[in-house]
Enzyme design. Sequence first.
Site, PDB file in Angstrom:
ATOM      1  N   LYS A   1      -2.641  14.514  22.255  1.00  0.00           N
ATOM      2  CA  LYS A   1      -1.299  13.978  22.510  1.00  0.00           C
ATOM      3  C   LYS A   1      -1.338  12.965  23.664  1.00  0.00           C
ATOM      4  O   LYS A   1      -2.321  12.908  24.410  1.00  0.00           O
ATOM      5  CB  LYS A   1      -0.351  15.132  22.852  1.00  0.00           C
ATOM      6  CG  LYS A   1      -0.734  15.867  24.140  1.00  0.00           C
ATOM      7  CD  LYS A   1       0.077  17.140  24.349  1.00  0.00           C
ATOM      8  CE  LYS A   1      -0.386  17.865  25.602  1.00  0.00           C
ATOM      9  NZ  LYS A   1       0.227  19.200  25.750  1.00  0.00           N
TER      10      LYS A   1
ATOM     11  N   ARG B   1       9.699  27.625  27.472  1.00  0.00           N
ATOM     12  CA  ARG B   1       9.819  26.260  26.967  1.00  0.00           C
ATOM     13  C   ARG B   1      10.067  26.395  25.465  1.00  0.00           C
ATOM     14  O   ARG B   1      10.976  27.110  25.076  1.00  0.00           O
ATOM     15  CB  ARG B   1       8.526  25.500  27.329  1.00  0.00           C
ATOM     16  CG  ARG B   1       8.680  24.005  27.387  1.00  0.00           C
ATOM     17  CD  ARG B   1       7.430  23.309  27.908  1.00  0.00           C
ATOM     18  NE  ARG B   1       6.321  23.358  26.960  1.00  0.00           N
ATOM     19  CZ  ARG B   1       5.116  22.823  27.192  1.00  0.00           C
ATOM     20  NH1 ARG B   1       4.857  22.228  28.335  1.00  0.00           N
ATOM     21  NH2 ARG B   1       4.178  22.891  26.282  1.00  0.00           N
TER      22      ARG B   1
ATOM     23  N   HIS C   1       1.996  29.792  24.139  1.00  0.00           N
ATOM     24  CA  HIS C   1       1.408  28.927  25.177  1.00  0.00           C
ATOM     25  C   HIS C   1       1.606  29.582  26.543  1.00  0.00           C
ATOM     26  O   HIS C   1       2.677  30.102  26.837  1.00  0.00           O
ATOM     27  CB  HIS C   1       2.116  27.566  25.109  1.00  0.00           C
ATOM     28  CG  HIS C   1       1.464  26.452  25.865  1.00  0.00           C
ATOM     29  ND1 HIS C   1       0.106  26.295  25.967  1.00  0.00           N
ATOM     30  CD2 HIS C   1       2.009  25.414  26.537  1.00  0.00           C
ATOM     31  CE1 HIS C   1      -0.150  25.193  26.688  1.00  0.00           C
ATOM     32  NE2 HIS C   1       0.979  24.650  27.044  1.00  0.00           N
TER      33      HIS C   1
ATOM     34  N   ARG D   1      -6.817  25.879  22.177  1.00  0.00           N
ATOM     35  CA  ARG D   1      -6.311  24.488  22.181  1.00  0.00           C
ATOM     36  C   ARG D   1      -6.692  23.835  23.509  1.00  0.00           C
ATOM     37  O   ARG D   1      -6.119  24.161  24.546  1.00  0.00           O
ATOM     38  CB  ARG D   1      -4.777  24.482  22.037  1.00  0.00           C
ATOM     39  CG  ARG D   1      -4.246  25.197  20.804  1.00  0.00           C
ATOM     40  CD  ARG D   1      -2.719  25.053  20.712  1.00  0.00           C
ATOM     41  NE  ARG D   1      -2.056  25.495  21.914  1.00  0.00           N
ATOM     42  CZ  ARG D   1      -1.646  26.745  22.163  1.00  0.00           C
ATOM     43  NH1 ARG D   1      -1.811  27.686  21.244  1.00  0.00           N
ATOM     44  NH2 ARG D   1      -1.059  27.044  23.294  1.00  0.00           N
TER      45      ARG D   1
ATOM     46  N   TYR E   1       3.481  -3.912  51.649  1.00  0.00           N
ATOM     47  CA  TYR E   1       4.909  -3.708  51.919  1.00  0.00           C
ATOM     48  C   TYR E   1       5.162  -2.653  52.982  1.00  0.00           C
ATOM     49  O   TYR E   1       4.547  -1.589  52.972  1.00  0.00           O
ATOM     50  CB  TYR E   1       5.628  -3.283  50.631  1.00  0.00           C
ATOM     51  CG  TYR E   1       5.698  -4.363  49.585  1.00  0.00           C
ATOM     52  CD1 TYR E   1       6.224  -5.617  49.864  1.00  0.00           C
ATOM     53  CD2 TYR E   1       5.249  -4.103  48.294  1.00  0.00           C
ATOM     54  CE1 TYR E   1       6.284  -6.594  48.883  1.00  0.00           C
ATOM     55  CE2 TYR E   1       5.314  -5.075  47.310  1.00  0.00           C
ATOM     56  CZ  TYR E   1       5.833  -6.325  47.608  1.00  0.00           C
ATOM     57  OH  TYR E   1       5.896  -7.281  46.643  1.00  0.00           O
TER      58      TYR E   1
ATOM     59  N   CYS F   1       1.314  -1.540  45.388  1.00  0.00           N
ATOM     60  CA  CYS F   1       2.337  -2.455  44.879  1.00  0.00           C
ATOM     61  C   CYS F   1       2.357  -2.384  43.359  1.00  0.00           C
ATOM     62  O   CYS F   1       1.573  -1.665  42.754  1.00  0.00           O
ATOM     63  CB  CYS F   1       2.036  -3.891  45.303  1.00  0.00           C
ATOM     64  SG  CYS F   1       1.705  -4.070  47.064  1.00  0.00           S
ATOM     65  N   MET F   2       3.213  -3.173  42.734  1.00  0.00           N
ATOM     66  CA  MET F   2       3.301  -3.137  41.280  1.00  0.00           C
ATOM     67  C   MET F   2       1.988  -3.590  40.634  1.00  0.00           C
ATOM     68  O   MET F   2       1.537  -3.009  39.651  1.00  0.00           O
ATOM     69  CB  MET F   2       4.458  -4.013  40.793  1.00  0.00           C
ATOM     70  CG  MET F   2       4.708  -3.879  39.304  1.00  0.00           C
ATOM     71  SD  MET F   2       6.064  -4.897  38.741  1.00  0.00           S
ATOM     72  CE  MET F   2       7.473  -4.085  39.463  1.00  0.00           C
ATOM     73  N   ASP F   3       1.374  -4.623  41.218  1.00  0.00           N
ATOM     74  CA  ASP F   3       0.202  -5.232  40.579  1.00  0.00           C
ATOM     75  C   ASP F   3      -1.047  -5.196  41.427  1.00  0.00           C
ATOM     76  O   ASP F   3      -2.079  -5.705  41.015  1.00  0.00           O
ATOM     77  CB  ASP F   3       0.456  -6.717  40.275  1.00  0.00           C
ATOM     78  CG  ASP F   3       1.904  -6.993  39.994  1.00  0.00           C
ATOM     79  OD1 ASP F   3       2.341  -6.602  38.907  1.00  0.00           O
ATOM     80  OD2 ASP F   3       2.583  -7.553  40.873  1.00  0.00           O
TER      81      ASP F   3
HETATM   82  C1  LIG Z   1      -0.837  20.053  26.055  1.00  0.00           C
HETATM   83  C2  LIG Z   1      -0.968  21.349  25.389  1.00  0.00           C
HETATM   84  C3  LIG Z   1      -2.224  21.998  25.306  1.00  0.00           C
HETATM   85  C4  LIG Z   1      -3.451  21.522  26.030  1.00  0.00           C
HETATM   86  O1  LIG Z   1      -3.398  21.916  27.380  1.00  0.00           O
HETATM   87  P1  LIG Z   1      -4.635  21.680  28.352  1.00  0.00           P
HETATM   88  O2  LIG Z   1      -4.249  22.369  29.582  1.00  0.00           O
HETATM   89  O3  LIG Z   1      -4.756  20.202  28.514  1.00  0.00           O
HETATM   90  O4  LIG Z   1      -5.820  22.271  27.677  1.00  0.00           O
HETATM   91  C5  LIG Z   1      -2.312  23.148  24.553  1.00  0.00           C
HETATM   92  N1  LIG Z   1      -1.235  23.638  23.911  1.00  0.00           N
HETATM   93  C6  LIG Z   1      -0.016  23.062  23.997  1.00  0.00           C
HETATM   94  C7  LIG Z   1       1.131  23.673  23.304  1.00  0.00           C
HETATM   95  C8  LIG Z   1       0.159  21.922  24.752  1.00  0.00           C
HETATM   96  O5  LIG Z   1       1.383  21.359  24.845  1.00  0.00           O
END
Ligand SMILES: *Cc1c(COP(=O)(O)O)cnc(C)c1O
Length: 374
Positions: free
Chosen positions: A27, A125, A157, A213, A259, A306-308
């Site tokens: 992702k 969540r 999760h 995951r 800045y 800065c921005m750049d």
């Molecule tokens: C982003 C995410 C992960 C991966 O998490 P890491 O800590 O980067 O391994 C696994 N499961 C879900 C649902 C996530 O949103």
Amino acid sequence: MDLAAIRANVAELRRRVAPAEVMVVVKADGYGHGMVEAARAARDAGAAWLGVAVLEEALALRSAGDTGPLLSWLTVPGEDFRPAVAADIDVTAYTVPEVEAVTEAAELVGRVARLQLKVDTGLGRGGATGSEWPDVVAAAAKAQDAGSVEVTGIWSHFACADEPDHPANDRQEQAFRAALDVAEQAGLHARLRHLANSAAALTRPSSHFELVRCGLAAYGLSPVPQLRTSADLGLRPAMTARSSVAIAKRVPAGSGVSYGHTYVTDRETTLAVVPVGYGEGLLRSASSVAPVQVAGTKRRVSGRVCMDQIVVDVGDDEVSAGDDVVLFGPGSTGEPTAEDWAQACGTISYEIVTRLGGRFVRSYVDAGARGDAR
Ligand SMILES: *Cc1c(COP(=O)(O)O)cnc(C)c1O
């Protein structure tokens, strides 16, 4: 971006969690590494699954030619599941209306939808709460019996996996097992059960089930930096953020820099201006704290980002325009790491790598493809 590093990290994760399989999470554009490239490297290294947050990401992977098992987990009300069903993407439902929407999409497309169910075991969540879970499971079992969907997995999760001793971890694992029992009693025998992210994959074998995951660890960064470095875990950071000196100039003592003049030179010195800033995703909180390697020597951002541009006081070093600048990398040649940046900026390495973009141009190296066995 070192694709060989991603492959080596995925191989290391597979070795550590076997017989469980590894889903590599790509992702947010592969945590800033490039989603499609990261996905290919992950598959090459034997990642059984890929994971993404949203359907757009999953469909983009299919467009790029990925055909393997692929899970997406974040949807909004009114989401059109038809393209996902047609593309054999595993979608996630947290609620009864979502199960119904997926079922309807399956009927419209004329194909069995691959559905995973997510239970909230304590992250607070996404996912069904304990009280909603029996209804979600019942709706999914009914849809499966009717032949519209195949429930391929049940998952949850962690909230605190980066603190292995946090009591929430045991509680969540118990809640997950209880949710699996509820599903079994409703006649749902999901082939895949998964709970672990990178941190749990590396520290909590009891949470591995059939699949873990992994996002951050696949990119070579430690998900538990307070306990283990990447090297301790046998991982190699895949991203190097480099630039070069645009201007180098001598200035007298007492010169204000950038800045707000938050940095003032305390002696005659050389300032190196580097053409990257928050437009490229550098955090402004890196101002005067983040480490930078300029022409081979470790220095520090001097004054505000800065921005750049950023400015680095390089003292009496012989630095001139065009010299190499490394913001962070694997750390193997003395350069700072993304974890060093995270600590300096008061954040996590996830944010350091994922934000990077703007005018940075991504390029890929592949040590393995050149026959280099590094
Ligand atoms: C982003 C995410 C992960 C991966 O998490 P890491 O800590 O980067 O391994 C696994 N499961 C879900 C649902 C996530 O949103």
